[in-house]
Design a protein around this motif. Structure first.
Motif, short mmCIF file in Angstrom:
data_model
loop_
_atom_site.label_atom_id
_atom_site.label_comp_id
_atom_site.label_asym_id
_atom_site.label_seq_id
_atom_site.Cartn_x
_atom_site.Cartn_y
_atom_site.Cartn_z
N LEU A 58 0.83 -1.20 0.00
CA LEU A 58 0.00 0.00 0.00
C LEU A 58 0.87 1.26 0.00
O LEU A 58 0.56 2.24 -0.69
CB LEU A 58 -0.94 -0.01 1.21
N ALA A 59 1.98 1.23 0.74
CA ALA A 59 2.89 2.37 0.76
C ALA A 59 3.48 2.63 -0.62
O ALA A 59 3.54 3.79 -1.08
CB ALA A 59 4.01 2.13 1.78
N ARG A 60 3.89 1.57 -1.31
CA ARG A 60 4.45 1.73 -2.67
C ARG A 60 3.37 2.19 -3.65
O ARG A 60 3.63 3.04 -4.51
CB ARG A 60 5.06 0.41 -3.15
N ALA A 61 2.19 1.63 -3.54
CA ALA A 61 1.09 2.04 -4.42
C ALA A 61 0.78 3.52 -4.21
O ALA A 61 0.61 4.28 -5.17
CB ALA A 61 -0.15 1.18 -4.18
N GLY A 62 0.72 3.95 -2.96
CA GLY A 62 0.45 5.35 -2.67
C GLY A 62 1.54 6.26 -3.20
O GLY A 62 1.25 7.34 -3.74
N SER A 63 2.79 5.83 -3.08
CA SER A 63 3.89 6.67 -3.58
C SER A 63 3.83 6.79 -5.10
O SER A 63 4.19 7.83 -5.66
CB SER A 63 5.25 6.15 -3.12
N GLN A 64 3.36 5.75 -5.78
CA GLN A 64 3.22 5.82 -7.23
C GLN A 64 2.10 6.79 -7.64
O GLN A 64 2.23 7.54 -8.60
CB GLN A 64 2.95 4.44 -7.82
N ILE A 65 1.01 6.79 -6.88
CA ILE A 65 -0.06 7.75 -7.16
C ILE A 65 0.45 9.17 -6.96
O ILE A 65 0.19 10.06 -7.78
CB ILE A 65 -1.28 7.45 -6.26
N THR A 66 1.20 9.39 -5.89
CA THR A 66 1.79 10.71 -5.65
C THR A 66 2.71 11.11 -6.80
O THR A 66 2.71 12.26 -7.25
CB THR A 66 2.55 10.73 -4.32
N ARG A 67 3.48 10.16 -7.29
CA ARG A 67 4.37 10.42 -8.43
C ARG A 67 3.58 10.86 -9.65
O ARG A 67 3.94 11.82 -10.34
CB ARG A 67 5.17 9.17 -8.74
N TRP A 68 2.48 10.15 -9.94
CA TRP A 68 1.65 10.52 -11.10
C TRP A 68 1.06 11.92 -10.94
O TRP A 68 0.95 12.67 -11.90
CB TRP A 68 0.51 9.53 -11.28
N LEU A 69 0.70 12.28 -9.72
CA LEU A 69 0.04 13.57 -9.48
C LEU A 69 1.02 14.75 -9.41
O LEU A 69 0.66 15.86 -9.79
CB LEU A 69 -0.78 13.51 -8.19
N THR A 70 2.23 14.51 -8.92
CA THR A 70 3.16 15.62 -8.68
C THR A 70 4.40 15.63 -9.57
O THR A 70 5.07 16.65 -9.67
CB THR A 70 3.66 15.61 -7.21
#
Length: 196
Positions: A58-70
């Motif tokens: 979940l931590a890695r998935a969340g960091s990937q979403i943050t990467r896509w957004l920022t």
């Protein structure tokens, strides 16, 4: 101080740090709503908390979403200090074993990356008060001493003592001179002593 007060105090501290470092900042509201560097840091705190609690997927998935957004990639395992500021931020990459001290500032395109495939400590440590110019690459399990400045587009692969100035490819540290204004090397490469 309650947990909620601590959370909001850290957010206010981040906004103040950004306002002090960015002369283009007009208001705290603008910074809080429109600065992707802060959004990436705030999200990283959530993903890092999950990472240390071993909720790794979940931590890695969340960091990937943050990467896509920022456009900023911070591995959830990276350890980030207080008042960390990423100016503009697009293309910043911070690896899993990176350690970033307090009051550190990065410009866009900075990589805190690895140079080896083995496990263990693979990414750099930036001590308190380090500033890193646009496009700089700091690679491997090295330490950049407190108060150092890494120039734009420098490639750093060796340790540097506190209060160093690092410019060039490969970058070589030199002591900061008394009263030296290092702001210009953060955005404009200066390679007078080095040959590629």
């Amino acid at each position: 101080m309650s947990r909620g007060e601590g959370f909001f105090a850290r957010i206010r501290e981040d906004v103040v740090a950004a306002r002090l470092r960015d002369p283009a900042a007009r208001s705290g509201v603008e910074i809080a709503l429109l600065y992707p560097g802060l959004h990436a840091i705030w999200a990283h705190r959530v993903w890092h908390a999950l990472w240390v609690r071993r909720v790794r997927f979940l931590a890695r998935a969340g960091s990937q979403i943050t990467r896509w957004l920022t456009g900023i990639e911070i591995h959830p395992g990276a350890q980030i200090g207080r008042r960390f500021f990423i100016d503009h931020g697009m293309g910043v990459v911070i690896g899993e074993t990176a350690e970033v001290g307090d009051d550190v500032m990065l410009y866009h395109g900075v990589t805190l990356g690895g140079r080896q495939r083995e496990g263990g400590k693979r990414h750099p440590t930036l001590e308190d008060g380090v500033a890193v110019g646009a496009g700089a690459k700091i690679l491997g399990p090295i330490t950049i001493g407190a108060g150092s400045v890494v120039g734009a587009n420098a490639v750093v692969t060796k340790d540097a003592p506190a209060d160093s100035v690092l410019v060039g490819v490969p970058a070589k540290p030199r002591q900061r001179r008394e009263g030296e204004d290092t702001r210009s090397i953060l955005t404009t490469p200066e390679y007078p002593e080095y040959h590629i």
